[in-house]
Motif scaffolding. Structure first.
Motif, PDB file in Angstrom:
ATOM      1  N   VAL A 153       0.852  -1.194   0.000  1.00  6.89           N
ATOM      2  CA  VAL A 153       0.000   0.000   0.000  1.00  6.89           C
ATOM      3  C   VAL A 153       0.886   1.241   0.000  1.00  6.89           C
ATOM      4  CG1 VAL A 153      -1.716   1.321   1.280  1.00  6.89           C
ATOM      5  CG2 VAL A 153      -1.869  -1.180   1.216  1.00  6.89           C
ATOM      6  N   GLU A 154       0.617   2.154  -0.922  1.00  5.05           N
ATOM      7  CA  GLU A 154       1.363   3.407  -0.995  1.00  5.05           C
ATOM      8  C   GLU A 154       0.528   4.531  -0.399  1.00  5.05           C
ATOM      9  OE1 GLU A 154       3.358   6.474  -4.288  1.00  5.05           O
ATOM     10  OE2 GLU A 154       2.317   4.648  -4.943  1.00  5.05           O
ATOM     11  N   THR A 155       1.067   5.219   0.561  1.00  2.25           N
ATOM     12  CA  THR A 155       0.369   6.343   1.192  1.00  2.25           C
ATOM     13  C   THR A 155       0.710   7.629   0.454  1.00  2.25           C
ATOM     14  OG1 THR A 155       0.416   5.271   3.359  1.00  2.25           O
ATOM     15  CG2 THR A 155       0.046   7.648   3.311  1.00  2.25           C
ATOM     16  N   ILE A 156      -0.342   8.359   0.049  1.00  2.00           N
ATOM     17  CA  ILE A 156      -0.143   9.623  -0.665  1.00  2.00           C
ATOM     18  C   ILE A 156      -0.764  10.748   0.149  1.00  2.00           C
ATOM     19  CG2 ILE A 156      -0.686  10.925  -2.763  1.00  2.00           C
ATOM     20  CD1 ILE A 156      -0.763   8.291  -4.276  1.00  2.00           C
ATOM     21  N   ASP A 157       0.025  11.781   0.412  1.00  2.00           N
ATOM     22  CA  ASP A 157      -0.485  12.968   1.101  1.00  2.00           C
ATOM     23  C   ASP A 157       0.137  14.204   0.467  1.00  2.00           C
ATOM     24  OD1 ASP A 157       2.113  13.182   2.120  1.00  2.00           O
ATOM     25  OD2 ASP A 157       1.584  12.211   4.013  1.00  2.00           O
ATOM     26  N   GLU A 158      -0.066  15.365   1.084  1.00  2.00           N
ATOM     27  CA  GLU A 158       0.403  16.612   0.487  1.00  2.00           C
ATOM     28  C   GLU A 158       1.917  16.678   0.352  1.00  2.00           C
ATOM     29  OE1 GLU A 158      -1.204  19.925   2.556  1.00  2.00           O
ATOM     30  OE2 GLU A 158      -3.199  19.688   1.675  1.00  2.00           O
ATOM     31  N   ARG A 159       2.623  15.836   1.079  1.00  2.00           N
ATOM     32  CA  ARG A 159       4.079  15.841   1.006  1.00  2.00           C
ATOM     33  C   ARG A 159       4.617  14.900  -0.057  1.00  2.00           C
ATOM     34  NH1 ARG A 159       4.643  14.435   7.229  1.00  2.00           N
ATOM     35  NH2 ARG A 159       2.883  13.156   6.515  1.00  2.00           N
ATOM     36  N   SER A 160       3.740  14.123  -0.700  1.00  2.00           N
ATOM     37  CA  SER A 160       4.172  13.183  -1.736  1.00  2.00           C
ATOM     38  C   SER A 160       4.676  13.940  -2.960  1.00  2.00           C
ATOM     39  CB  SER A 160       3.015  12.270  -2.139  1.00  2.00           C
ATOM     40  OG  SER A 160       2.539  11.533  -1.021  1.00  2.00           O
ATOM     41  N   ALA A 161       5.628  13.337  -3.652  1.00  2.00           N
ATOM     42  CA  ALA A 161       6.232  13.982  -4.819  1.00  2.00           C
ATOM     43  C   ALA A 161       5.182  14.316  -5.880  1.00  2.00           C
ATOM     44  CB  ALA A 161       7.322  13.081  -5.398  1.00  2.00           C
ATOM     45  N   MET A 162       4.219  13.427  -6.072  1.00  2.66           N
ATOM     46  CA  MET A 162       3.181  13.649  -7.073  1.00  2.66           C
ATOM     47  C   MET A 162       2.414  14.936  -6.817  1.00  2.66           C
ATOM     48  SD  MET A 162      -0.158  11.295  -7.917  1.00  2.66           S
ATOM     49  CE  MET A 162      -1.025  11.879  -6.447  1.00  2.66           C
ATOM     50  N   CYS A 163       2.211  15.251  -5.537  1.00  7.70           N
ATOM     51  CA  CYS A 163       1.399  16.408  -5.161  1.00  7.70           C
ATOM     52  C   CYS A 163       2.165  17.726  -5.256  1.00  7.70           C
ATOM     53  CB  CYS A 163       0.858  16.233  -3.742  1.00  7.70           C
ATOM     54  SG  CYS A 163      -0.185  14.770  -3.557  1.00  7.70           S
ATOM     55  N   GLU A 164       3.428  17.644  -5.640  1.00  8.82           N
ATOM     56  CA  GLU A 164       4.227  18.853  -5.793  1.00  8.82           C
ATOM     57  C   GLU A 164       4.532  19.156  -7.251  1.00  8.82           C
ATOM     58  OE1 GLU A 164       7.646  18.230  -3.373  1.00  8.82           O
ATOM     59  OE2 GLU A 164       6.549  18.422  -1.479  1.00  8.82           O
ATOM     60  N   THR A 165       3.995  18.362  -8.175  1.00  6.53           N
ATOM     61  CA  THR A 165       4.237  18.592  -9.596  1.00  6.53           C
ATOM     62  C   THR A 165       3.400  19.773 -10.089  1.00  6.53           C
ATOM     63  OG1 THR A 165       2.470  17.079 -10.275  1.00  6.53           O
ATOM     64  CG2 THR A 165       4.679  16.136  -9.947  1.00  6.53           C
ATOM     65  N   PRO A 166       3.854  20.476 -11.135  1.00  9.05           N
ATOM     66  CA  PRO A 166       3.086  21.610 -11.674  1.00  9.05           C
ATOM     67  C   PRO A 166       1.681  21.220 -12.116  1.00  9.05           C
ATOM     68  CG  PRO A 166       5.336  21.661 -12.492  1.00  9.05           C
ATOM     69  CD  PRO A 166       5.174  20.354 -11.770  1.00  9.05           C
ATOM     70  N   ARG A 172      -5.197  21.613  -8.686  1.00 13.80           N
ATOM     71  CA  ARG A 172      -5.706  21.964  -7.359  1.00 13.80           C
ATOM     72  C   ARG A 172      -6.130  23.430  -7.308  1.00 13.80           C
ATOM     73  NH1 ARG A 172      -2.975  20.718  -1.433  1.00 13.80           N
ATOM     74  NH2 ARG A 172      -4.511  21.891  -0.228  1.00 13.80           N
ATOM     75  N   ALA A 173      -5.338  24.300  -7.912  1.00 20.62           N
ATOM     76  CA  ALA A 173      -5.682  25.724  -7.927  1.00 20.62           C
ATOM     77  C   ALA A 173      -6.986  25.961  -8.680  1.00 20.62           C
ATOM     78  CB  ALA A 173      -4.548  26.523  -8.559  1.00 20.62           C
ATOM     79  N   GLU A 174      -7.185  25.237  -9.770  1.00 19.96           N
ATOM     80  CA  GLU A 174      -8.427  25.378 -10.540  1.00 19.96           C
ATOM     81  C   GLU A 174      -9.633  24.951  -9.706  1.00 19.96           C
ATOM     82  OE1 GLU A 174     -10.670  23.325 -14.369  1.00 19.96           O
ATOM     83  OE2 GLU A 174      -8.491  23.127 -14.159  1.00 19.96           O
ATOM     84  N   LEU A 175      -9.519  23.807  -9.028  1.00 16.91           N
ATOM     85  CA  LEU A 175     -10.639  23.296  -8.238  1.00 16.91           C
ATOM     86  C   LEU A 175     -10.933  24.175  -7.025  1.00 16.91           C
ATOM     87  CD1 LEU A 175      -9.893  19.455  -8.324  1.00 16.91           C
ATOM     88  CD2 LEU A 175     -11.529  20.738  -9.704  1.00 16.91           C
ATOM     89  N   GLU A 176      -9.927  24.894  -6.535  1.00 19.72           N
ATOM     90  CA  GLU A 176     -10.127  25.769  -5.381  1.00 19.72           C
ATOM     91  C   GLU A 176     -10.630  27.160  -5.775  1.00 19.72           C
ATOM     92  OE1 GLU A 176      -6.308  25.725  -3.513  1.00 19.72           O
ATOM     93  OE2 GLU A 176      -6.774  23.981  -2.253  1.00 19.72           O
ATOM     94  N   SER A 177     -10.618  27.468  -7.063  1.00 18.68           N
ATOM     95  CA  SER A 177     -10.992  28.806  -7.510  1.00 18.68           C
ATOM     96  C   SER A 177     -12.490  29.042  -7.351  1.00 18.68           C
ATOM     97  CB  SER A 177     -10.609  29.004  -8.978  1.00 18.68           C
ATOM     98  OG  SER A 177     -11.414  28.203  -9.828  1.00 18.68           O
ATOM     99  N   ALA A 178     -12.858  30.291  -7.096  1.00 18.48           N
ATOM    100  CA  ALA A 178     -14.271  30.647  -6.950  1.00 18.48           C
ATOM    101  C   ALA A 178     -15.021  30.431  -8.255  1.00 18.48           C
ATOM    102  CB  ALA A 178     -14.389  32.102  -6.505  1.00 18.48           C
ATOM    103  N   GLU A 179     -14.354  30.665  -9.378  1.00 21.82           N
ATOM    104  CA  GLU A 179     -15.011  30.486 -10.678  1.00 21.82           C
ATOM    105  C   GLU A 179     -15.482  29.047 -10.860  1.00 21.82           C
ATOM    106  OE1 GLU A 179     -14.105  31.103 -15.461  1.00 21.82           O
ATOM    107  OE2 GLU A 179     -12.545  31.499 -13.969  1.00 21.82           O
ATOM    108  N   TRP A 180     -14.624  28.081 -10.467  1.00 29.26           N
ATOM    109  CA  TRP A 180     -15.023  26.678 -10.601  1.00 29.26           C
ATOM    110  C   TRP A 180     -16.042  26.288  -9.532  1.00 29.26           C
ATOM    111  CZ3 TRP A 180     -15.586  22.533 -13.382  1.00 29.26           C
ATOM    112  CH2 TRP A 180     -15.820  21.308 -12.749  1.00 29.26           C
TER     113      TRP A 180
END
Length: 278
Positions: A153-166, A172-180
């Motif tokens: 089992v691989e644990t993924i959280d905000e510190r995972s390398a995948m979550c730091e990619t552009p 994430r920024a798009e989903l957090e935007s008020a427009e979306w």
């Protein structure tokens, strides 16, 4: 306060707190199978002593009351499909009823007075059940069904390398935007509303200028948002009227061949055509 989040998959609004466990299946579209996924969920619950069963296309119930709902998203350009859902373990049902206000037609069709009347927490009957226990059961059931006993089992959280990619950060920024999250409601000259049993609630708003549709917005809790998105894409420019709307929507049949999306498209098309004038 309660954060407002909008997801890309279909279905209605949910209330989520730490008493609500969440599962997700991601698979190549060619091998994607909703029933198989739900069988894994049922198997995991059975490992916890819960004899649940499927009801409709996306709900799981225990003793007739809903404990789980699902939503889906297909990405044809990537050849990947997603199925995620909830399991009510010990969620705040008072808050759930306070924040969720389903369309009255949906409640009437199910013969209930409120959303809280049809759901239950598993803790009501299984007092020792906890989130981690459900997670462990999911892992074991998935390993058994998929023959993956040796997979770690691989644990993924905000510190995972995948979550730091552009790409991830941009999404994430798009989903957090008020427009979306909040969207917009354009000016409209025509509005159609209904609930189609077994398909969903629809609120269709059209701006019609000179006999042609200039803009179309469709609000719906249907399970297959790709169909709704494509309908909104093809309607602008169509002639307003039965023939024009049918001519715009029917070519989408070649794009949606699976049973669920096709049922949604056919039912929505038929209802729209029957409720506009030439």
């Amino acid at each position: 306060g309660v954060g407002l989040v909008r997801r890309r998959s279909g279905g209605g609004c949910i209330f989520q707190d730490l008493g609500c466990s969440v599962f997700t299946f991601i698979a190549p579209s060619a091998m994607f199978n909703i029933d198989r996924n739900l069988d894994i969920v049922l198997g995991a619950l059975k490992r916890c002593g819960v004899e649940a069963e499927k009801k409709g296309r996306n709900d799981l119930v225990f003793e007739g009351r809903k404990i789980s709902g699902s939503a889906f998203k297909h990405a044809p350009d990537r050849g990947v499909s997603l199925h995620h859902g909830t399991v009510l373990v010990d969620t705040d049902l008072q808050a759930l009823q306070r924040y969720l206000t389903p369309d009255k037609r949906k409640l009437q069709a199910k013969g209930i007075s409120s959303v809280g009347a049809r759901v239950m927490n598993l803790r009501e009957r299984f007092g020792s059940l906890e989130h981690q226990g459900i997670c462990d059961a999911f892992i074991e059931e998935f390993r058994q069904v998929e023959g993956a006993q040796g997979v770690e089992v691989e644990t993924i959280d905000e510190r995972s390398a995948m979550c730091e990619t552009p790409d991830f950060l941009g999404l994430r920024a798009e989903l957090e935007s008020a427009e979306w999250r909040l969207g917009r409601t354009p000016d409209f000259s025509h509005q159609l509303e209904t609930r189609i049993d077994g398909v969903g609630v629809f609120d269709i708003r059209l701006e019609v200028v000179g006999g042609k549709i200039k803009e179309a917005v469709i609000f719906s809790d249907a399970l297959f948002p790709d169909v709704i998105d494509e309908a909104m894409r093809v309607l602008p420019g169509a002639d307003y009227g039965r023939h024009g709307l049918r001519a715009a929507l029917e070519p989408l049949q070649a794009q949606f061949k699976d049973e669920g999306p096709r049922l949604l498209l056919d039912a929505m098309t038929q209802w729209i055509v029957e409720n506009v004038d030439d």
